[in-house]
Design a protein around this motif. Sequence first.
Motif, mmCIF file in Angstrom:
data_model
loop_
_atom_site.group_PDB
_atom_site.id
_atom_site.type_symbol
_atom_site.label_atom_id
_atom_site.label_comp_id
_atom_site.label_asym_id
_atom_site.label_seq_id
_atom_site.Cartn_x
_atom_site.Cartn_y
_atom_site.Cartn_z
ATOM 1 N N PRO A 243 1.030 -1.378 0.071
ATOM 2 C CA PRO A 243 0.103 -0.171 0.054
ATOM 3 C C PRO A 243 0.812 1.289 0.047
ATOM 4 O O PRO A 243 2.176 1.240 0.002
ATOM 5 C CB PRO A 243 -0.912 -0.207 1.297
ATOM 6 N N VAL A 244 0.209 2.272 -0.210
ATOM 7 C CA VAL A 244 0.906 3.678 -0.008
ATOM 8 C C VAL A 244 0.536 4.161 1.634
ATOM 9 O O VAL A 244 -0.336 4.024 1.953
ATOM 10 C CB VAL A 244 0.249 4.995 -1.064
ATOM 11 N N TYR A 245 1.706 4.706 2.090
ATOM 12 C CA TYR A 245 1.524 5.183 3.685
ATOM 13 C C TYR A 245 1.453 6.595 3.441
ATOM 14 O O TYR A 245 2.119 7.418 2.623
ATOM 15 C CB TYR A 245 2.900 4.706 4.301
ATOM 16 N N VAL A 246 0.411 7.006 4.351
ATOM 17 C CA VAL A 246 0.137 8.505 4.229
ATOM 18 C C VAL A 246 0.181 8.970 5.835
ATOM 19 O O VAL A 246 -0.717 8.356 6.804
ATOM 20 C CB VAL A 246 -1.337 8.932 3.776
ATOM 21 N N VAL A 264 -7.084 9.085 0.611
ATOM 22 C CA VAL A 264 -7.436 8.047 0.267
ATOM 23 C C VAL A 264 -8.032 8.136 -1.155
ATOM 24 O O VAL A 264 -7.652 7.242 -1.787
ATOM 25 C CB VAL A 264 -8.895 7.778 1.232
ATOM 26 N N VAL A 267 -4.844 8.090 -3.530
ATOM 27 C CA VAL A 267 -4.108 6.858 -3.461
ATOM 28 C C VAL A 267 -5.057 5.874 -4.465
ATOM 29 O O VAL A 267 -4.514 4.965 -5.108
ATOM 30 C CB VAL A 267 -4.050 6.054 -2.201
ATOM 31 N N ARG A 272 -4.144 1.731 -5.824
ATOM 32 C CA ARG A 272 -3.256 1.391 -4.627
ATOM 33 C C ARG A 272 -4.299 1.227 -3.217
ATOM 34 O O ARG A 272 -5.133 2.018 -3.183
ATOM 35 C CB ARG A 272 -2.125 2.170 -4.493
ATOM 36 N N ARG A 273 -3.735 0.557 -2.420
ATOM 37 C CA ARG A 273 -4.244 0.371 -0.993
ATOM 38 C C ARG A 273 -3.594 1.546 -0.135
ATOM 39 O O ARG A 273 -2.571 1.988 -0.662
ATOM 40 C CB ARG A 273 -4.100 -0.941 -0.298
ATOM 41 N N VAL A 274 -3.980 1.727 1.088
ATOM 42 C CA VAL A 274 -3.440 2.876 1.816
ATOM 43 C C VAL A 274 -3.578 2.645 3.180
ATOM 44 O O VAL A 274 -4.427 2.032 3.695
ATOM 45 C CB VAL A 274 -4.451 4.231 1.371
ATOM 46 N N ILE A 276 -2.962 4.940 6.697
ATOM 47 C CA ILE A 276 -2.775 6.324 6.983
ATOM 48 C C ILE A 276 -2.768 6.156 8.689
ATOM 49 O O ILE A 276 -3.310 5.480 9.283
ATOM 50 C CB ILE A 276 -4.355 6.920 6.927
ATOM 51 N N CYS A 292 -8.328 0.296 2.959
ATOM 52 C CA CYS A 292 -7.819 1.507 3.722
ATOM 53 C C CYS A 292 -7.691 0.984 5.259
ATOM 54 O O CYS A 292 -8.622 0.322 5.862
ATOM 55 C CB CYS A 292 -8.844 2.682 3.719
#
Length: 412
Positions: A243-246, A264, A267, A272-274, A276, A292
Amino acid sequence: MRVVLSTYGSRGDVQPLAGLALQLRALGAEVRVCAPPDDELAEQLGAAGVEMVPVGESVRSLVTGPPPAPSELPKRAAALVADFYDAVMATAGAGDAVVATGLFPSAAGARSAAEKLGIRYAYVSLQPTTLPSPHHRPFEYSMQPYPPEVTDNRELWELNIATMNALFGEVVNTHRASVGLAPVDNVRDHVFTDRPWLATDPVLGPWLQPADLDVVHTGAWILPDERPLPADLVAFLDAGAPPVYVGFGSMPMRGSQDVARVAVDAVRAQGRRVVINRGWAGLNLTDDEDDCFFVGEVNQQALFGRVAAVVHHGGAGTTTTAARAGAPQVVVPQIVDQPYWAGRVAELGIGAAHDGPAPTTESLSAALGTALTPGTRERATAVAGTIGTDGAAVAAKLLLDPSGREGLAASA
């Protein structure tokens, strides 16, 4: 020998000192850290086995509360000077050393205490941009803007002396007089000394030559994190593609629910998944989708090695952790040194610098499009292999080895 480490700031200011403290203790020194009384900072130092001396008011309540009125700033600065002076005086003694960073008034208080005790002192910056250099402009305070016609960096840094004196000179010198110390004409250089330390990675945050200042560049001070990732987070990571980290750390991010929604959606626009991190902004939103995942305090060193990219505010610590992990980055800078780190990420080709502090779904998705390319991933992987991990060890040896103590200002 005892070393007193002093800072007033958030996790990004405290964690490097914890990393240095571990190295100092390994060499036989006694270490105490004067820091704000926030629970998460105390827990962080406690987990590292480092004794904390709580000083001042909570940083989190200050950051997340209503902005102080300009008329309150001198009073707050005076309190920090006095509080950190008293804390260092109560903690240090003859033959000890003091290392200070964080907000300027807190460092000024620590500097005066070291002088009163006649012990050695070092000021450390966690980013190159706070130290005078012909290669970058000084930070501009909104209440003390520089003349727009002045563009030469050396001239701006000369003007910065007057700016710092205007903001902090009376506060610092009033306190110095109260404890029997002589006034100083140039509070900035008095606190920074003529040989400040710089705790940044030389690749990620270089000190450029030629320079007017003799800087001790130790490398970044990194606190190893051995905590396992939570089981539910591991299950999420294992359930699909990285995933993408935020996460925006200690930044308040006004309108945090909107920021979470933007993140969200951006991404997801990249397929992509995220993950957070709620952070001090309390990022959150109601979302029933299984792509998410929200987290709180987490081992970023372990997590960043498992994500497709890291979206963050551009704090020195987060930038360095992501770079070490080889994770492409999108930096959404908010204040002070964060635009510098955004620029370095873009210049190194390890990610993208978002244009401005307030992302939209479209602007953040576009920046992610750059970060998620194979070329950016390859470059991030290559740069990761150049990031050093021995900065805290280098600094600890300088502090404790007699041959290295010329890097400390004598306060006697």
